[in-house]
Motif scaffolding. Structure first.
Motif, PDB file in Angstrom:
ATOM      1  N   ASN A   1       0.855  -1.183   0.000  1.00 33.96           N
ATOM      2  CA  ASN A   1       0.000   0.000   0.000  1.00 33.96           C
ATOM      3  C   ASN A   1       0.897   1.241   0.000  1.00 33.96           C
ATOM      4  OD1 ASN A   1       0.940   0.312   2.646  1.00 33.96           O
ATOM      5  ND2 ASN A   1      -0.927  -0.509   3.560  1.00 33.96           N
ATOM      6  N   ALA A   2       0.301   2.407   0.033  1.00 35.07           N
ATOM      7  CA  ALA A   2       1.076   3.651  -0.042  1.00 35.07           C
ATOM      8  C   ALA A   2       2.082   3.752   1.101  1.00 35.07           C
ATOM      9  CB  ALA A   2       0.136   4.848  -0.040  1.00 35.07           C
ATOM     10  N   ARG A   3       1.681   3.342   2.282  1.00 33.30           N
ATOM     11  CA  ARG A   3       2.608   3.400   3.419  1.00 33.30           C
ATOM     12  C   ARG A   3       3.787   2.444   3.217  1.00 33.30           C
ATOM     13  NH1 ARG A   3      -1.464   3.584   8.632  1.00 33.30           N
ATOM     14  NH2 ARG A   3      -2.331   5.629   8.153  1.00 33.30           N
ATOM     15  N   GLY A   4       3.512   1.280   2.722  1.00 35.52           N
ATOM     16  CA  GLY A   4       4.574   0.316   2.472  1.00 35.52           C
ATOM     17  C   GLY A   4       5.548   0.787   1.404  1.00 35.52           C
ATOM     18  N   ARG A   5       5.029   1.416   0.361  1.00 26.76           N
ATOM     19  CA  ARG A   5       5.900   1.912  -0.709  1.00 26.76           C
ATOM     20  C   ARG A   5       6.809   3.032  -0.228  1.00 26.76           C
ATOM     21  NH1 ARG A   5       1.119   1.002  -3.543  1.00 26.76           N
ATOM     22  NH2 ARG A   5       0.588   3.205  -3.397  1.00 26.76           N
ATOM     23  N   ARG A   6       6.435   3.725   0.826  1.00 31.57           N
ATOM     24  CA  ARG A   6       7.292   4.783   1.368  1.00 31.57           C
ATOM     25  C   ARG A   6       8.576   4.219   1.966  1.00 31.57           C
ATOM     26  NH1 ARG A   6       4.788   9.084   5.087  1.00 31.57           N
ATOM     27  NH2 ARG A   6       6.839   9.963   4.726  1.00 31.57           N
ATOM     28  N   LEU A   7       8.582   2.942   2.300  1.00 31.20           N
ATOM     29  CA  LEU A   7       9.790   2.331   2.847  1.00 31.20           C
ATOM     30  C   LEU A   7      10.879   2.177   1.794  1.00 31.20           C
ATOM     31  CD1 LEU A   7       8.191  -0.390   5.123  1.00 31.20           C
ATOM     32  CD2 LEU A   7       9.283   1.741   5.845  1.00 31.20           C
TER      33      LEU A   7
ATOM     34  N   PRO B   1      11.664   4.360  -1.205  1.00 26.22           N
ATOM     35  CA  PRO B   1      11.362   5.539  -2.022  1.00 26.22           C
ATOM     36  C   PRO B   1      11.731   5.346  -3.489  1.00 26.22           C
ATOM     37  CG  PRO B   1      12.560   6.164  -0.036  1.00 26.22           C
ATOM     38  CD  PRO B   1      12.554   4.666  -0.105  1.00 26.22           C
ATOM     39  N   GLY B   2      10.798   5.667  -4.348  1.00 24.44           N
ATOM     40  CA  GLY B   2      11.019   5.598  -5.785  1.00 24.44           C
ATOM     41  C   GLY B   2      10.611   4.275  -6.414  1.00 24.44           C
ATOM     42  N   ILE B   3      10.336   3.259  -5.617  1.00 21.53           N
ATOM     43  CA  ILE B   3       9.983   1.961  -6.218  1.00 21.53           C
ATOM     44  C   ILE B   3       8.673   2.054  -6.981  1.00 21.53           C
ATOM     45  CG2 ILE B   3       8.729   0.886  -4.292  1.00 21.53           C
ATOM     46  CD1 ILE B   3      10.562  -1.658  -5.067  1.00 21.53           C
ATOM     47  N   GLU B   4       7.826   2.997  -6.613  1.00 21.17           N
ATOM     48  CA  GLU B   4       6.551   3.147  -7.324  1.00 21.17           C
ATOM     49  C   GLU B   4       6.760   3.624  -8.763  1.00 21.17           C
ATOM     50  OE1 GLU B   4       7.591   7.087  -5.757  1.00 21.17           O
ATOM     51  OE2 GLU B   4       7.490   5.137  -4.792  1.00 21.17           O
ATOM     52  N   GLU B   5       7.953   4.134  -9.075  1.00 16.90           N
ATOM     53  CA  GLU B   5       8.268   4.553 -10.444  1.00 16.90           C
ATOM     54  C   GLU B   5       8.425   3.348 -11.376  1.00 16.90           C
ATOM     55  OE1 GLU B   5      11.904   6.602  -9.731  1.00 16.90           O
ATOM     56  OE2 GLU B   5      10.924   8.225  -8.634  1.00 16.90           O
ATOM     57  N   TRP B   6       8.700   2.190 -10.818  1.00 14.08           N
ATOM     58  CA  TRP B   6       8.889   0.977 -11.604  1.00 14.08           C
ATOM     59  C   TRP B   6       7.558   0.275 -11.811  1.00 14.08           C
ATOM     60  CZ3 TRP B   6      13.645  -1.623  -8.848  1.00 14.08           C
ATOM     61  CH2 TRP B   6      14.791  -0.876  -9.119  1.00 14.08           C
ATOM     62  N   PRO B   7       7.355  -0.360 -12.947  1.00 17.72           N
ATOM     63  CA  PRO B   7       6.131  -1.154 -13.133  1.00 17.72           C
ATOM     64  C   PRO B   7       6.091  -2.297 -12.118  1.00 17.72           C
ATOM     65  CG  PRO B   7       7.577  -1.313 -15.069  1.00 17.72           C
ATOM     66  CD  PRO B   7       8.240  -0.404 -14.088  1.00 17.72           C
ATOM     67  N   GLU B   8       4.907  -2.676 -11.719  1.00 19.78           N
ATOM     68  CA  GLU B   8       4.752  -3.687 -10.669  1.00 19.78           C
ATOM     69  C   GLU B   8       5.565  -4.961 -10.904  1.00 19.78           C
ATOM     70  OE1 GLU B   8       0.767  -4.385  -9.324  1.00 19.78           O
ATOM     71  OE2 GLU B   8       0.386  -2.237  -9.121  1.00 19.78           O
ATOM     72  N   PRO B   9       5.623  -5.505 -12.119  1.00 18.69           N
ATOM     73  CA  PRO B   9       6.396  -6.747 -12.295  1.00 18.69           C
ATOM     74  C   PRO B   9       7.896  -6.589 -12.030  1.00 18.69           C
ATOM     75  CG  PRO B   9       4.903  -6.413 -14.149  1.00 18.69           C
ATOM     76  CD  PRO B   9       4.882  -5.155 -13.320  1.00 18.69           C
ATOM     77  N   ARG B  10       8.422  -5.370 -12.061  1.00 17.69           N
ATOM     78  CA  ARG B  10       9.854  -5.142 -11.831  1.00 17.69           C
ATOM     79  C   ARG B  10      10.178  -4.828 -10.372  1.00 17.69           C
ATOM     80  NH1 ARG B  10      13.536  -4.999 -14.910  1.00 17.69           N
ATOM     81  NH2 ARG B  10      14.690  -3.271 -14.019  1.00 17.69           N
TER      82      ARG B  10
ATOM     83  N   GLY C   1       7.291  12.375   8.759  1.00 20.16           N
ATOM     84  CA  GLY C   1       6.054  12.918   8.225  1.00 20.16           C
ATOM     85  C   GLY C   1       4.899  11.970   8.431  1.00 20.16           C
ATOM     86  N   PRO C   2       3.718  12.417   8.066  1.00 20.03           N
ATOM     87  CA  PRO C   2       2.526  11.590   8.281  1.00 20.03           C
ATOM     88  C   PRO C   2       2.536  10.361   7.371  1.00 20.03           C
ATOM     89  CG  PRO C   2       1.984  13.559   7.031  1.00 20.03           C
ATOM     90  CD  PRO C   2       3.423  13.704   7.462  1.00 20.03           C
ATOM     91  N   TRP C   3       1.968   9.291   7.864  1.00 15.53           N
ATOM     92  CA  TRP C   3       1.901   8.029   7.117  1.00 15.53           C
ATOM     93  C   TRP C   3       0.544   7.822   6.488  1.00 15.53           C
ATOM     94  CZ3 TRP C   3       5.402   4.121   6.092  1.00 15.53           C
ATOM     95  CH2 TRP C   3       6.685   4.375   6.528  1.00 15.53           C
ATOM     96  N   SER C   4      -0.218   8.854   6.392  1.00 15.06           N
ATOM     97  CA  SER C   4      -1.540   8.675   5.803  1.00 15.06           C
ATOM     98  C   SER C   4      -1.618   9.261   4.430  1.00 15.06           C
ATOM     99  CB  SER C   4      -2.595   9.308   6.680  1.00 15.06           C
ATOM    100  OG  SER C   4      -2.285  10.654   6.934  1.00 15.06           O
TER     101      SER C   4
END
Length: 111
Positions: free
Chosen positions: A10-16, A18-27, A108-111
């Motif tokens: 989820n969004a909170r997990g992706r914050r751990l 940083p930048g991994i959300e720039e990659w397509p999910e399979p990568r 910062g906030p985790w929400s």
């Protein structure tokens, strides 16, 4: 998941990572992130230990699952695309002796 694929976050997990959300999910993969994402070296204060543990994990997974396409694919990609990483190279041969730490979440906030 022997290759450390990131299956869901989820969004909170992706914050751990940083930048991994720039990659397509399979990568999205922890080993790939550790060696190929520009943010990884500054994220981990003990990057060389994390890198050595990641290599040790991939080697163990390759020994246990020698024909697993996810393991051979990630390992092959890292051999080709990553630069020399763990100092002398000898440290990458085995798991580190010290404790591995997880990245510290950004403030910062985790929400």
């Amino acid at each position: 998941m022997p290759a450390n694929d990131l299956l869901a976050a989820n969004a909170r997990g992706r914050r751990l990572l940083p930048g991994i959300e720039e990659w397509p999910e399979p990568r999205r993969n922890n080993a790939r992130y550790t060696f190929l994402h520009p943010a990884a070296r500054s994220l981990y204060g003990n990057w060389e230990d994390v890198a050595a543990a990641t290599v040790a994990h991939l080697r163990a997974a390759a020994g246990r699952y020698p024909d697993a396409p996810d393991v051979t694919g990630v390992a092959g990609e890292l051999v080709v695309r990553s630069s020399p990483t763990c100092g002398s190279g000898k440290r990458c041969a085995t798991a580190p002796t010290g404790a591995s730490t997880s990245p510290t979440p950004p403030p910062g906030p985790w929400s």
